[in-house]
Design a protein around this motif. Structure first.
Motif, short mmCIF file in Angstrom:
data_model
loop_
_atom_site.label_atom_id
_atom_site.label_comp_id
_atom_site.label_asym_id
_atom_site.label_seq_id
_atom_site.Cartn_x
_atom_site.Cartn_y
_atom_site.Cartn_z
N TYR A 17 -60.39 -21.04 10.10
CA TYR A 17 -60.17 -21.85 9.02
C TYR A 17 -62.06 -22.16 8.89
CZ TYR A 17 -55.78 -22.41 8.88
OH TYR A 17 -54.14 -22.20 9.06
N THR A 19 -63.68 -24.85 9.69
CA THR A 19 -64.08 -25.25 10.90
C THR A 19 -62.82 -24.75 12.51
OG1 THR A 19 -62.97 -26.89 10.45
CG2 THR A 19 -63.90 -27.39 9.99
N ALA A 20 -62.00 -23.81 12.28
CA ALA A 20 -62.03 -23.82 13.51
C ALA A 20 -61.26 -21.95 13.50
CB ALA A 20 -60.84 -24.56 13.75
N ALA A 22 -58.18 -19.93 13.81
CA ALA A 22 -56.52 -20.65 14.22
C ALA A 22 -55.89 -19.41 15.48
CB ALA A 22 -56.03 -21.11 13.72
N PRO A 41 -50.62 -24.99 24.68
CA PRO A 41 -51.21 -26.37 23.98
C PRO A 41 -51.22 -26.89 22.50
CG PRO A 41 -52.55 -25.13 25.21
CD PRO A 41 -51.58 -24.06 24.68
N SER A 42 -51.09 -28.18 22.30
CA SER A 42 -51.36 -28.78 20.68
C SER A 42 -52.21 -27.83 20.26
CB SER A 42 -51.84 -29.76 20.57
OG SER A 42 -51.40 -30.05 19.10
N GLY A 43 -52.57 -27.34 18.77
CA GLY A 43 -53.92 -27.02 18.02
C GLY A 43 -53.93 -25.03 18.43
N SER A 44 -52.81 -24.64 19.84
CA SER A 44 -53.16 -23.22 20.20
C SER A 44 -53.15 -21.95 19.22
CB SER A 44 -52.49 -23.10 21.49
OG SER A 44 -50.92 -23.22 21.36
N GLY A 45 -52.39 -22.64 17.69
CA GLY A 45 -52.14 -21.87 16.24
C GLY A 45 -50.75 -21.13 16.51
N LYS A 46 -49.85 -22.08 17.06
CA LYS A 46 -48.26 -21.54 16.95
C LYS A 46 -47.74 -22.00 15.52
CE LYS A 46 -47.23 -24.84 20.06
NZ LYS A 46 -48.27 -25.71 20.19
N SER A 47 -47.64 -22.89 15.50
CA SER A 47 -47.72 -22.63 13.39
C SER A 47 -47.76 -22.06 12.55
CB SER A 47 -47.79 -24.76 13.63
OG SER A 47 -47.48 -25.46 14.10
N THR A 48 -49.55 -21.80 13.00
CA THR A 48 -49.88 -20.89 11.98
C THR A 48 -49.38 -19.26 11.98
OG1 THR A 48 -52.18 -22.71 12.24
CG2 THR A 48 -52.40 -20.42 11.63
N GLU A 166 -40.68 -26.56 16.45
CA GLU A 166 -40.47 -27.44 17.25
C GLU A 166 -39.16 -28.45 16.51
OE1 GLU A 166 -43.06 -29.24 19.17
OE2 GLU A 166 -45.47 -28.25 18.21
N LYS B 411 -46.83 -27.30 7.63
CA LYS B 411 -47.54 -27.88 8.69
C LYS B 411 -46.76 -29.04 9.73
CE LYS B 411 -51.24 -25.05 9.69
NZ LYS B 411 -52.27 -24.81 9.33
N GLU B 413 -47.88 -30.69 12.21
CA GLU B 413 -48.60 -31.82 12.43
C GLU B 413 -48.43 -33.64 11.68
OE1 GLU B 413 -51.12 -29.13 11.78
OE2 GLU B 413 -49.68 -28.96 14.04
N1 LIG Z 1 -55.93 -25.95 7.17
C1 LIG Z 1 -57.10 -26.01 7.85
N2 LIG Z 1 -58.53 -26.33 8.11
C2 LIG Z 1 -58.73 -26.47 9.48
N3 LIG Z 1 -58.27 -26.07 10.98
C3 LIG Z 1 -57.01 -25.96 10.15
C4 LIG Z 1 -56.04 -25.96 9.13
N4 LIG Z 1 -54.62 -25.86 9.88
C5 LIG Z 1 -54.69 -25.63 11.84
N5 LIG Z 1 -55.95 -25.95 11.37
C6 LIG Z 1 -56.35 -25.54 13.29
O1 LIG Z 1 -56.16 -24.64 13.60
C7 LIG Z 1 -55.53 -25.06 14.70
C8 LIG Z 1 -54.00 -23.94 14.91
O2 LIG Z 1 -53.71 -25.25 14.06
P1 LIG Z 1 -51.69 -25.13 13.82
O3 LIG Z 1 -51.29 -26.08 13.63
O4 LIG Z 1 -51.46 -23.26 14.40
O5 LIG Z 1 -51.61 -25.23 16.46
P2 LIG Z 1 -50.38 -25.77 16.39
O6 LIG Z 1 -50.42 -24.89 18.00
O7 LIG Z 1 -49.44 -25.71 16.11
O8 LIG Z 1 -50.85 -27.16 17.70
P3 LIG Z 1 -49.20 -28.14 17.36
O9 LIG Z 1 -49.04 -27.77 18.64
O10 LIG Z 1 -49.92 -29.55 17.41
O11 LIG Z 1 -48.50 -28.07 16.30
C9 LIG Z 1 -55.96 -26.47 15.31
O12 LIG Z 1 -57.19 -26.05 16.05
C10 LIG Z 1 -56.23 -26.47 14.32
O13 LIG Z 1 -56.41 -27.39 13.89
#
Ligand SMILES: Nc1ncnc2c1ncn2[C@@H]1O[C@H](COP(=O)(O)OP(=O)(O)OP(=O)(O)O)[C@@H](O)[C@H]1O
Ligand SMILES: [Mg+2]
Lengths: 224, 414
Positions: A17, A19-20, A22, A41-48, A166, B411, B413
Motif C-alpha cells: 500500500y 503507506t505500508a 501488507a 497480531p493485528s496488522g500482520s496481513g491476515k485479511s489482506t 475472524e 475488511k 477492521e
Molecule cells: N487500504 C489500505 N491502505 C493502506 N494500508 C492498508 C490498507 N489495508 C490494509 N493496510 C495495512 O496493511 C497491513 C495489513 O492489514 P490487514 O488488514 O491485512 O491486517 P490483519 O492482519 O487483518 O489485521 P487485524 O487482525 O487487525 O484484522 C496493516 O498494516 C494495514 O494498516
C-alpha cells in the motif's frame, strides 16, 4: 481438477500500500480438504491474504493459483464468476443485507450463483439451527445468529473453499464454540477446504494446520 | 429475486425513492402536457395562419395553340364541390371560385374600365355524398377582407372595391352605371389589395349576364398542410410507387394541390408559396421549440434520478461490495439499478400522465379557451418514455457502482 496437494498455491505474493507493505513475499500451498488456521497480531496481513486468495484484492506482485487456475490474471467479471463457483465467504462482521430477511440473504448468494431457490435456502438455515428465524431481519438477530446465517450463505452454493475472516471475532466463548462445532460438522460432511483467520488460540486449534503471520510474512507453519 | 431486492431496497429508503419518482413525475407531466397542447395548438395556429389567405391557386390549363388562338379557357362550375371529395378533403378549410370579366363603370361623368368579378362572399354548399355542408366563398380564403353593406345577390346590384368607392364618391345604397346599366351598390369591399379596384357580382348572376353558364376562371383554395420537407420538394414524376403513395398521403401543399388538380377538369393547380412556406416554417419552429423544451425537462428528470442514486451509493457501498464479494457479476449489479430505474419510471410515468391530464386541461381552458382532447394512447407512451428517461438516469450510478472495491469495504477492521 488441479492436483489435490497443490489446490491453493501462492507464489511470492506481495501487497504494497502507499503507506505500508501488507504482504512481503508469501509462499504457501494448501491441500484440498485442509482446515488451515491463520493467526498473527493485528496488522500482520491476515485479511489482506484472504482478500487476495479470493480475488477481491490484487497482489502487487506474485501469483495465486487455485485449482490450476491463475486468478491473478483474471478480469473482474471472470473473477466474480470464479468466486461464486468456488468460494464461500464468512466475514468478521456478519455482513448481511440489512433490508433482506435471513432466507432472502441466503437466496441472494444463490441468485448471484444461478437461481434463487427458497426451499433449499430455508433447508440450509435449518441445518445451521436457524430454521425458526428465516423471516427475521439481521437487526432482529443476535451476533451469533447472524454469523450462522453467514455460514449458511457461504456454503449454499457448495463451494470448494471456505474463507473465513475472524468469523467468531464478535462472539463470546459459548457462541464461538457453537459456531465452530457447526463448521466442523459441515466440514466433515462435505470436505471443503477451510482457511480461517483468527487471533484466538481457542479458534485456531480447530484446524489441523496453523500458519502464523507477522509483519506481512509467514513466520511459522505447524501441523497438529 | 431481483424484484424482491429492489422492492425491499426501496422500502428501506423511501425518501430517496419518493424523490426519484417525483422527479420523473414532474418531468413527464410537463413533457406530455407540452406535447398534448402542441398537438392541439399546432392545428389552431395553422388554422389562424390560414388568415393569411389561400395557399392553392387553380386555373385552367393552357396548352399548345389554345393560348395563341386567344380563346379563353374555363374551369367547370360543377367541379367545385368535388374538391371536397379528395383524400385530404377535411384539410380544405376554404374554397372560392371566381369568374373574371371586365366592365366599364360610369358615375358623375367619370368612367373607368375595371375588373368585374363573379364570386360568393360566404355560403354553404351541401357536402357531396354526405350529410352536412361546407363553407365556400371569399370569406373562407381571405377572412381579412371586410365587407360593409351586403354582398351582391343578383345582376341588379354589385359590390365595389373601396378605392373605387372613394374615387367615384359613392357608397352603399347609391347607383353606378356598369356597361351603361345603372346598378345598385349593395356594399363596399376592403381587401388592401388589387381587389379594391374591382367590382363584384354574385357568381351565378354574372354567369347568366355574360352567357357563361357553368364557367369559372379560377379557384382559390385554403388548405391545412404539413410542413414541406426535403421529400416534399421531390418531383412526383420521379418517385417509385411506394414513394408516390407516401407523398400522396402526406398533406403537403403540393400533394393536396395535385389532388385538387385531379378533380378540376382541365386545370392546373399550384401552391401559392408565400403563404404555404410561412405556415410550414412557423409550425416547424413551434415543433422544434416544444421538442427542445421536452428534452430539457426530461434531461432534468434524468439528472434528478441520477444524482439521487449517486448520493444513495454512499450508503449502499457496503451492500454493493458485499454483492460483489458474493460473486455478483457486473450485469447482475447493473440489473438491480436498471430494475430500480424501470420501477421508478413506470410509477413516475403513471403519476406524470395523470398530472398532465389535469395540467393540460387547465392550461387548455385558461390560456387557450379550448377543452383539449385527452388521448388514452398517451398513457403507455408516457410510461414507456418515463421508463427510458429513468433508465438513462441509472447509467452514471451503475458506472459508479462498478468502481466499488469490495476488499476495501469488507475488511474486518472498520
Ligand atoms: N487500504 C489500505 N491502505 C493502506 N494500508 C492498508 C490498507 N489495508 C490494509 N493496510 C495495512 O496493511 C497491513 C495489513 O492489514 P490487514 O488488514 O491485512 O491486517 P490483519 O492482519 O487483518 O489485521 P487485524 O487482525 O487487525 O484484522 C496493516 O498494516 C494495514 O494498516
Ligand atoms: Mg483483518
Amino acid at each position: 481438477m488441479g492436483s489435490a496437494d497443490e489446490f491453493i498455491k501462492l507464489r511470492c505474493v506481495s501487497k504494497e500500500y502507499a503507506t505500508a507493505s501488507a504482504l512481503r513475499g508469501i509462499d504457501m500451498v494448501v491441500e484440498k480438504g485442509q482446515w488451515v488456521s491463520v493467526v498473527g497480531p493485528s496488522g500482520s496481513g491476515k485479511s489482506t491474504l484472504l482478500n487476495i486468495m479470493s480475488g477481491l484484492d490484487n497482489p502487487t506482485s506474485g501469483q495465486v493459483v487455485i485449482d490450476s487456475t491463475d486468478i491473478t490474471a483474471m478480469k473482474e467479471d471472470e473473477m466474480a464468476r470464479f468466486r461464486r463457483e468456488k468460494i464461500g465467504f464468512v466475514f468478521q462482521q456478519s455482513h448481511l443485507i440489512p433490508y433482506l430477511n435471513a432466507v432472502e440473504n441466503v437466496m441472494l448468494a444463490q441468485y448471484f450463483h444461478s437461481i434463487a431457490d427458497e426451499r433449499e435456502a430455508a433447508d440450509s438455515l435449518e441445518r445451521v439451527g436457524m430454521g425458526h428465524r428465516i423471516d427475521h431481519k439481521p437487526s432482529q438477530l443476535s451476533g451469533g445468529e447472524q454469523q450462522r446465517i453467514c455460514i449458511a450463505r457461504a456454503l449454499i452454493n457448495s463451494p470448494q473453499i471456505l474463507l473465513a475472516d475472524e468469523p467468531t471475532g464478535n462472539l463470546d466463548r459459548e457462541n464461538t464454540r457453537k459456531i465452530l462445532e457447526l463448521l466442523n460438522r459441515l466440514y466433515s460432511e462435505r470436505q471443503f477446504t477451510i482457511i480461517l483467520v483468527t487471533h484466538d488460540p481457542f479458534v485456531a486449534q480447530w484446524g489441523r494446520r496453523t500458519i502464523t503471520m507477522e509483519d506481512g510474512k509467514i513466520i511459522r507453519d505447524e501441523y497438529r | 429475486m431481483i424484484a424482491t431486492i429492489v422492492r425491499r431496497s426501496f422500502a428501506n429508503r423511501k425518501k430517496a425513492a419518493a424523490l426519484m419518482i417525483a422527479s420523473i413525475t414532474f418531468g413527464t407531466a410537463i413533457a406530455s402536457s407540452l406535447i398534448v397542447i402542441s398537438m392541439e395548438i399546432g392545428g389552431r395556429v395553422s388554422r389562424e395562419l390560414r388568415a393569411f389567405g389561400a395557399n392553392i391557386l387553380v386555373e385552367p390549363e393552357i396548352e399548345g395553340m389554345a393560348d395563341l388562338s386567344g380563346q379563353r379557357r374555363y374551369l367547370r362550375y360543377e367541379d367545385i364541390v368535388r374538391a371536397k371529395t379528395i383524400f385530404w378533403r377535411h384539410n380544405i378549410v376554404g374554397i372560392a371560385p371566381f369568374l373574371e370579366t371586365d366592365a366599364e363603370i360610369t358615375s358623375n361623368g367619370k368612367s373607368e374600365k375595371v375588373g368585374l368579378i363573379g364570386s360568393w362572399y360566404y355560403k354553404e354548399l351541401p357536402l357531396p355524398g354526405e350529410t352536412g355542408t361546407f363553407p365556400v366563398g371569399i370569406k373562407t380564403v381571405s377572412p381579412w377582407w371586410s365587407l360593409s353593406g351586403k354582398w351582391s345577390d343578383s345582376a341588379d346590384n354589385i359590390v365595389i372595391g373601396s378605392s373605387i368607392a372613394s374615387e367615384f364618391s359613392v357608397k352603399p345604397g347609391d347607383r353606378i352605371d356598369v356597361d351603361g346599366t345603372p346598378l345598385k351598390i349593395s356594399g363596399t369591399l376592403d381587401s388592401g389589395g388589387i381587389e379594391d379596384r374591382q367590382i363584384f357580382m354574385d357568381l351565378e348572376s354574372l354567369q347568366r349576364l355574360k352567357g357563361a353558364g357553368g364557367k369559372i376562371s379560377k379557384v382559390l383554395v385554403s388548405a391545412l398542410t404539413a410542413p414541406m420537407d426535403t421529400f416534399a420538394y421531390r418531383d412526383p414524376a420521379s418517385m417509385s410507387k411506394a414513394e408516390y403513395e407516401k407523398w400522396y398521403c402526406t398533406g403537403y401543399v403540393t400533394s393536396i394541390a395535385k389532388q385538387i388538380e385531379d378533380v378540376f377538369k382541365g386545370s392546373k393547380a399550384r401552391p401559392i408559396w408565400q403563404v404555404a412556406g410561412t405556415e410550414g416554417k412557423v409550425l416547424k419552429r413551434l415543433k422544434v421549440l416544444v421538442y427542445l423544451l421536452c428534452l430539457m425537462t426530461l434531461a432534468a428528470s434524468t439528472l434528478g434520478v441520477s444524482t439521487t442514486m449517486i448520493m444513495g451509493l454512499v450508503q449502499r457501498k457496503e451492500e454493493i461490495g458485499l454483492m460483489k464479494a458474493l460473486g455478483a457479476g457486473s450485469e447482475k449489479i447493473a440489473l438491480i439499478f436498471v430494475t430500480e430505474g424501470i420501477m421508478i419510471g413506470l410509477a413516475g410515468g403513471l403519476f406524470g400522465y395523470l398530472l398532465s391530464v389535469g395540467a393540460s386541461q387547465y392550461i387548455g381552458t385558461k390560456v387557450f379557451g379550448i377543452a383539449l382532447e385527452q388521448r388514452a394512447m398517451l398513457l403507455p407512451m408516457t410510461m414507456a418514455g418515463a421508463a427510458c428517461v429513468s433508465i438513462a438516469g441509472t447509467v452514471l450510478p451503475i458506472k459508479k457502482a462498478m468502481e466499488v472495491r469490495s476488499a476495501v469495504i469488507l475488511k474486518g477492521e472498520q
